[in-house]
Design a protein around this motif. Structure first.
Motif, PDB file in Angstrom:
ATOM      1  N   ASN A  26       0.886  -1.310   0.134  1.00 27.21           N
ATOM      2  CA  ASN A  26       0.106  -0.105   0.009  1.00 27.21           C
ATOM      3  C   ASN A  26       0.840   1.465  -0.071  1.00 27.21           C
ATOM      4  OD1 ASN A  26      -2.380  -1.377  -0.010  1.00 27.21           O
ATOM      5  ND2 ASN A  26      -2.597  -1.370   2.194  1.00 27.21           N
ATOM      6  N   GLN A  27       1.922   1.189   0.842  1.00 23.54           N
ATOM      7  CA  GLN A  27       2.768   2.366   0.808  1.00 23.54           C
ATOM      8  C   GLN A  27       3.605   2.539  -0.659  1.00 23.54           C
ATOM      9  OE1 GLN A  27       3.033   4.631   3.229  1.00 23.54           O
ATOM     10  NE2 GLN A  27       4.082   5.943   1.670  1.00 23.54           N
ATOM     11  N   GLY A  28       3.873   1.557  -1.252  1.00 23.66           N
ATOM     12  CA  GLY A  28       4.258   1.675  -2.671  1.00 23.66           C
ATOM     13  C   GLY A  28       3.429   2.413  -3.454  1.00 23.66           C
ATOM     14  N   LEU A  29       2.170   1.945  -3.494  1.00 25.49           N
ATOM     15  CA  LEU A  29       1.211   2.586  -4.394  1.00 25.49           C
ATOM     16  C   LEU A  29       0.881   4.028  -3.922  1.00 25.49           C
ATOM     17  CD1 LEU A  29      -1.319   2.676  -6.196  1.00 25.49           C
ATOM     18  CD2 LEU A  29      -2.666   2.027  -4.269  1.00 25.49           C
ATOM     19  N   ILE A  30       0.866   4.392  -2.610  1.00 22.97           N
ATOM     20  CA  ILE A  30       0.848   5.861  -2.281  1.00 22.97           C
ATOM     21  C   ILE A  30       2.306   6.553  -2.666  1.00 22.97           C
ATOM     22  CG2 ILE A  30       0.973   7.435  -0.326  1.00 22.97           C
ATOM     23  CD1 ILE A  30      -0.507   4.994   1.371  1.00 22.97           C
ATOM     24  N   ASP A  31       3.400   5.982  -2.737  1.00 20.88           N
ATOM     25  CA  ASP A  31       4.407   6.696  -3.245  1.00 20.88           C
ATOM     26  C   ASP A  31       4.420   6.929  -4.843  1.00 20.88           C
ATOM     27  OD1 ASP A  31       5.586   6.789  -0.670  1.00 20.88           O
ATOM     28  OD2 ASP A  31       6.772   5.089  -0.972  1.00 20.88           O
ATOM     29  N   PHE A  32       3.763   5.858  -5.553  1.00 19.72           N
ATOM     30  CA  PHE A  32       3.507   6.010  -6.823  1.00 19.72           C
ATOM     31  C   PHE A  32       2.510   7.200  -7.177  1.00 19.72           C
ATOM     32  CE2 PHE A  32       1.246   4.200 -10.702  1.00 19.72           C
ATOM     33  CZ  PHE A  32       2.432   4.166 -11.742  1.00 19.72           C
ATOM     34  N   LEU A  33       1.478   7.325  -6.525  1.00 18.77           N
ATOM     35  CA  LEU A  33       0.593   8.427  -6.877  1.00 18.77           C
ATOM     36  C   LEU A  33       1.057   9.519  -6.693  1.00 18.77           C
ATOM     37  CD1 LEU A  33      -2.400   6.644  -4.777  1.00 18.77           C
ATOM     38  CD2 LEU A  33      -2.151   6.825  -7.534  1.00 18.77           C
ATOM     39  N   LYS A  34       1.938   9.886  -5.381  1.00 24.37           N
ATOM     40  CA  LYS A  34       2.519  11.010  -5.195  1.00 24.37           C
ATOM     41  C   LYS A  34       3.316  11.317  -6.557  1.00 24.37           C
ATOM     42  CE  LYS A  34       5.082  13.809  -1.795  1.00 24.37           C
ATOM     43  NZ  LYS A  34       5.692  13.703  -0.412  1.00 24.37           N
ATOM     44  N   ALA A  35       4.132  10.455  -7.194  1.00 26.71           N
ATOM     45  CA  ALA A  35       5.076  10.734  -8.169  1.00 26.71           C
ATOM     46  C   ALA A  35       4.180  10.920  -9.404  1.00 26.71           C
ATOM     47  CB  ALA A  35       6.189   9.606  -8.346  1.00 26.71           C
ATOM     48  N   SER A  36       3.194  10.808  -9.482  1.00 25.53           N
ATOM     49  CA  SER A  36       2.304  10.548 -10.844  1.00 25.53           C
ATOM     50  C   SER A  36       1.219  11.464 -10.921  1.00 25.53           C
ATOM     51  CB  SER A  36       2.085   9.124 -10.917  1.00 25.53           C
ATOM     52  OG  SER A  36       3.034   8.226 -10.881  1.00 25.53           O
ATOM     53  N   PRO A  37       1.297  12.762 -10.696  1.00 28.91           N
ATOM     54  CA  PRO A  37       0.388  13.639 -10.777  1.00 28.91           C
ATOM     55  C   PRO A  37      -0.334  14.090 -12.256  1.00 28.91           C
ATOM     56  CG  PRO A  37       2.308  14.785 -10.731  1.00 28.91           C
ATOM     57  CD  PRO A  37       2.491  13.635 -10.409  1.00 28.91           C
ATOM     58  N   SER A  38       0.096  13.436 -13.329  1.00 30.93           N
ATOM     59  CA  SER A  38      -0.253  13.503 -14.705  1.00 30.93           C
ATOM     60  C   SER A  38       0.099  12.201 -15.334  1.00 30.93           C
ATOM     61  CB  SER A  38       0.391  14.579 -15.412  1.00 30.93           C
ATOM     62  OG  SER A  38       1.583  14.493 -15.644  1.00 30.93           O
ATOM     63  N   PRO A  39      -0.574  11.888 -16.551  1.00 32.99           N
ATOM     64  CA  PRO A  39      -0.216  10.656 -17.099  1.00 32.99           C
ATOM     65  C   PRO A  39       1.345  10.616 -17.468  1.00 32.99           C
ATOM     66  CG  PRO A  39      -2.250  11.497 -18.007  1.00 32.99           C
ATOM     67  CD  PRO A  39      -1.534  12.607 -17.033  1.00 32.99           C
ATOM     68  N   PHE A  40       1.779  12.000 -17.911  1.00 32.19           N
ATOM     69  CA  PHE A  40       3.435  12.080 -18.172  1.00 32.19           C
ATOM     70  C   PHE A  40       4.065  11.665 -17.071  1.00 32.19           C
ATOM     71  CE2 PHE A  40       1.033  15.276 -20.533  1.00 32.19           C
ATOM     72  CZ  PHE A  40       1.140  14.970 -21.821  1.00 32.19           C
ATOM     73  N   HIS A  41       3.869  12.319 -15.910  1.00 30.48           N
ATOM     74  CA  HIS A  41       4.489  11.485 -14.717  1.00 30.48           C
ATOM     75  C   HIS A  41       4.306   9.891 -14.457  1.00 30.48           C
ATOM     76  CE1 HIS A  41       4.614  16.127 -14.291  1.00 30.48           C
ATOM     77  NE2 HIS A  41       5.933  15.849 -13.554  1.00 30.48           N
TER      78      HIS A  41
END
Length: 429
Positions: free
Chosen positions: A6-21
């Motif tokens: 779950n923390q891995g997902l949270i970190d991924f979401l934070k690093a991915s605010p747009s489709p490019f990111h």
């Protein structure tokens, strides 16, 4: 294990605010795992037992392992998801100066729930194209800090707000960024040039264009009295992208596996990098150059289209068919629609149910009420373009297409486990 996932997902979401990111975040993890980046402009020389990926438009990515088993014997295990989410996109000439405030004109991207965008701390991210030393370049930017807000109108001035209020996207959604003194005119492109310098040390001669999205700066989190839920932005559908990526990273080199994360699903997928475009077909053509062999391999393959499902909401249970109300934390959902809004067949559903049973993963089913319309996914689009057997599944979610969605904190692990088993599965039925 579940907490780490779950923390891995949270970190991924934070690093991915747009489709490019999101695409950049996926590529970075693939690089770290030894996948080789392919350039579509170059000749490809693919070898069994090796790992590769390619991107298109910086917002779609296809990653794959070429298995040691022959493709004609084994087929390909495909997982599809999408990198985009409903949001507010900045217009080309966005500057609005009203009542001494700087605002930006926005366009609604996809089928967004608009009310939750009010009174949130917003930032801005995406891709900027600029000229530097006579050359045209592009770069991703992310302001990260909360730089904007869309304040609600006070209840005193809108007494009917709680009786239902139609939001006018043109007039009521432009975010406020600053107060502008006097007659001073704001220049949004100058602001972007400054951000390029601050974030990347680049000095742009001119900002030529951009694709930028506002997003909520509040981090995703595991919440609830017993930590039963994950709340966050873009769970639809970055949760599926993340699960597919982790399953691919841990797969062995025996079977041929592919992760397909494409842009523009929320607006119909019809683009050069969308599921209704040629990206996947062209990658498969380069992996299997012979046309007849490619058809034979495709007919031995299976696609799991992973896109979030509608969990049954306790306050709105009557919006579900009484026998098909998926529960949060009760496993992935097989999505079925007789009118082919989902691509699931009895055979592909049966295969998935058996896979879940063998791996002790709970599984559910969803059919929309017969008196309601049904959404769709990349599943039917990809199935119709490739002729590949397809299954639509997803993790049950509340508040889909809101600025902050809610899923079960156990379901990501369920999904990851069954996708890992799928990539390792020797027989596809």
């Amino acid at each position: 294990m579940r907490e780490r996932t779950n923390q891995g997902l949270i970190d991924f979401l934070k690093a991915s605010p747009s489709p490019f990111h999101a695409t950049h975040s996926i590529a970075r993890q693939l690089d770290a795992a030894g996948f080789r980046r392919l350039d579509e402009r170059d000749a490809w020389h693919l070898e069994a037992g090796q790992r590769y990926y390619a991107t298109r438009n910086d917002s779609s990515i296809i990653a794959f392992r070429v298995g040691r088993r022959k493709l004609l014997d084994a087929g390909i295990r495909l997982v599809g998801a999408h990198t985009d989410s409903p949001c507010l996109r900045v217009k080309p000439q966005p500057e609005l100066q009203r009542q001494g405030f700087l605002q930006l004109g926005v366009e609604v991207y996809g089928g967004a729930l608009l009310a939750p965008w009010f009174d949130r701390d917003l930032s801005l991210a995406g891709r900027v194209t600029f000229r530097r030393d006579g050359k045209v370049e592009s770069q991703l930017i992310d302001f990260r800090d909360p730089i904007a807000c869309i304040p609600n109108l006070a209840i005193h001035l809108n007494r009917e707000a709680n009786q239902g209020w139609a939001i006018n996207a043109q007039n009521e959604l432009p975010p406020i960024l600053a107060q502008v003194p006097g007659e001073e005119r704001a220049d949004f492109r100058a602001l972007l040039a400054e951000q390029l310098s601050l974030e990347h040390g680049l000095v742009a001669d001119a900002v030529l264009d951009y694709e930028l999205s506002f997003y909520d700066t509040q981090s995703a989190a595991v919440i609830g009295l017993n930590r039963d839920f994950i709340a966050g932005a873009r769970l639809d559908n970055l949760l599926s992208c993340y699960a597919g990526l982790q399953a691919l990273l841990t797969a062995d080199d025996e079977e041929s596996c592919m992760l397909v994360c494409t842009d523009h699903e929320e607006v119909g997928s019809c683009s050069a990098c969308g599921a209704d475009g040629p990206f996947l077909e062209q990658v498969l053509a380069r992996l299997i150059p012979d046309g007849e062999e490619r058809v034979r391999v495709t007919q031995r393959s299976l696609l799991i289209s992973a896109d979030n499902a509608h969990g049954v909401h306790p306050n709105y249970a009557d919006k579900h068919d009484g026998n098909h109300g998926p529960k949060l934390n009760a496993g992935p959902v097989i999505k079925v629609n007789s009118n082919q809004r989902y691509a699931t067949s009895s055979e592909t559903a049966g295969f998935f149910r058996q896979l879940c049973l063998e791996n002790e993963v709970p599984v559910q089913s969803f059919v929309v009420r017969s008196d309601l319309g049904c959404g769709s996914t990349i599943g039917p689009i990809t199935a119709s373009r490739l002729g590949v057997r397809t299954l639509d599944i997803g993790v049950p979610t509340f508040a889909m297409h809101s600025i902050r969605e809610l899923a079960g904190s156990h379901d990501l692990s369920h999904l990851l486990k069954v996708l890992g088993a799928f990539f390792a599965c020797r027989e596809l039925g």
